[in-house]
Scaffold this active site. Structure first.
Site, PDB file in Angstrom:
ATOM      1  N   TYR A 148      -6.066  18.883 -12.250  1.00  0.00           N
ATOM      2  CA  TYR A 148      -5.413  20.180 -12.446  1.00  0.00           C
ATOM      3  C   TYR A 148      -3.893  20.016 -12.474  1.00  0.00           C
ATOM      4  CZ  TYR A 148      -4.240  25.093 -11.514  1.00  0.00           C
ATOM      5  OH  TYR A 148      -3.718  26.373 -11.571  1.00  0.00           O
ATOM      6  N   LYS A 152      -1.348  21.027 -15.622  1.00  0.00           N
ATOM      7  CA  LYS A 152      -0.322  22.052 -15.455  1.00  0.00           C
ATOM      8  C   LYS A 152       1.088  21.462 -15.588  1.00  0.00           C
ATOM      9  CE  LYS A 152      -2.769  25.799 -14.857  1.00  0.00           C
ATOM     10  NZ  LYS A 152      -2.685  26.954 -15.780  1.00  0.00           N
TER      11      LYS A 152
END
Length: 261
Positions: A148, A152
């Site tokens: 993640y 991002k």
């Protein structure tokens, strides 16, 4: 004052719009008199969200470039694009490569598909607003969820470059990075330290009105000043030639806690 494009009659499309920050933002856009389109994976949840706020719904998988291009043709020109769809699939380095690929397909490539599909019409018309939902984890890179975090972080870099490029043009089009803090839905499960999705949406609208690029949200546990100190500490790992992620290393715990709290 709200951003000029957040006004009656303007059209907004929000991916990942069936819940959370996406749905909360849709509600507040509707309150401003805007027409809202919720784009998300097909199912009863999307249908219920559309019915609840009186929004058009468009089933789509943002990981599929052709599907997003088809969506743009169906809905026509929009004034505001909010690339908000997200997945938290996979966590640590032990995850299969398929999890890494799937996470990037949604969290990174889904945004690029959205911009590629909708930006040309904005440029032709001469105005537009693009909001990409990032994460503090893509900036401070805490241990525990490298999949993640990496996606991002890539999104942050992409959105910064997109914003810079748009500022060089003559059209009144801007890109913005929404960086939520700890966010949970209102209800019995919500922790006291978390902001609600509605608070994040309101903070987003205020930030857009100010023309902010980095819309960095606090929460009930972490103030804006604490966020700034934590981001600076991470950057100083580079400038001070420290080991990576010293904020979470036992040898640096006392100093990091003092500097970042």
């Amino acid at each position: 004052m709200p951003h000029p494009l957040l006004s009656p009659g303007r059209r907004a499309l929000i991916t990942g719009g069936q819940q959370g920050i996406g749905l909360a933002t849709a509600r507040q856009f509707k309150a401003l008199g805007m027409e809202v389109i919720l784009a998300d994976l097909p199912g009863e949840k999307l249908e219920a969200a559309g019915a609840a706020i009186g929004a058009q719904i468009e089933p789509v998988d943002v990981a599929e470039a052709a599907a997003v291009a088809s969506l743009a043709k169906r809905v026509g020109p929009i004034d505001v694009l909010m690339n908000n769809a997200v997945t938290r699939l996979g966590r640590g380095f032990h995850a299969p490569v398929e999890d890494w690929q799937a996470a990037f397909e949604v969290n990174f490539w889904g945004v690029i598909h959205g911009v590629n599909a909708f930006l040309p019409a904005m440029q032709e018309r001469g105005d537009g607003l693009i909001i990409n939902t990032g994460s503090k984890q893509g900036i401070t890179n805490p241990p525990g969820h490298p999949i993640y975090n990496a996606a991002k972080a890539a999104l942050k870099s992409y959105t910064e470059s997109l914003s810079h490029q748009l500022r060089q043009g003559e059209a009144a089009i801007s890109a913005h990075l929404l960086i939520p803090g700890w966010t949970m839905e209102d209800g019995p499960e919500k922790k006291p330290g978390a902001w609600s999705s509605d608070q994040v949406a309101a903070f987003l609208i205020d930030g857009l009105g100010r023309g902010d690029f980095y819309i960095l949200c606090p929460d009930n546990d972490v103030t804006s000043e604490m966020d700034k100190r934590r981001i600076l500490w991470g950057a100083q790992d580079i400038t001070e030639n420290r080991p990576a992620l010293t904020r979470w290393h036992p040898d640096w715990a006392e100093r990091a806690t003092k500097a970042c709290s």
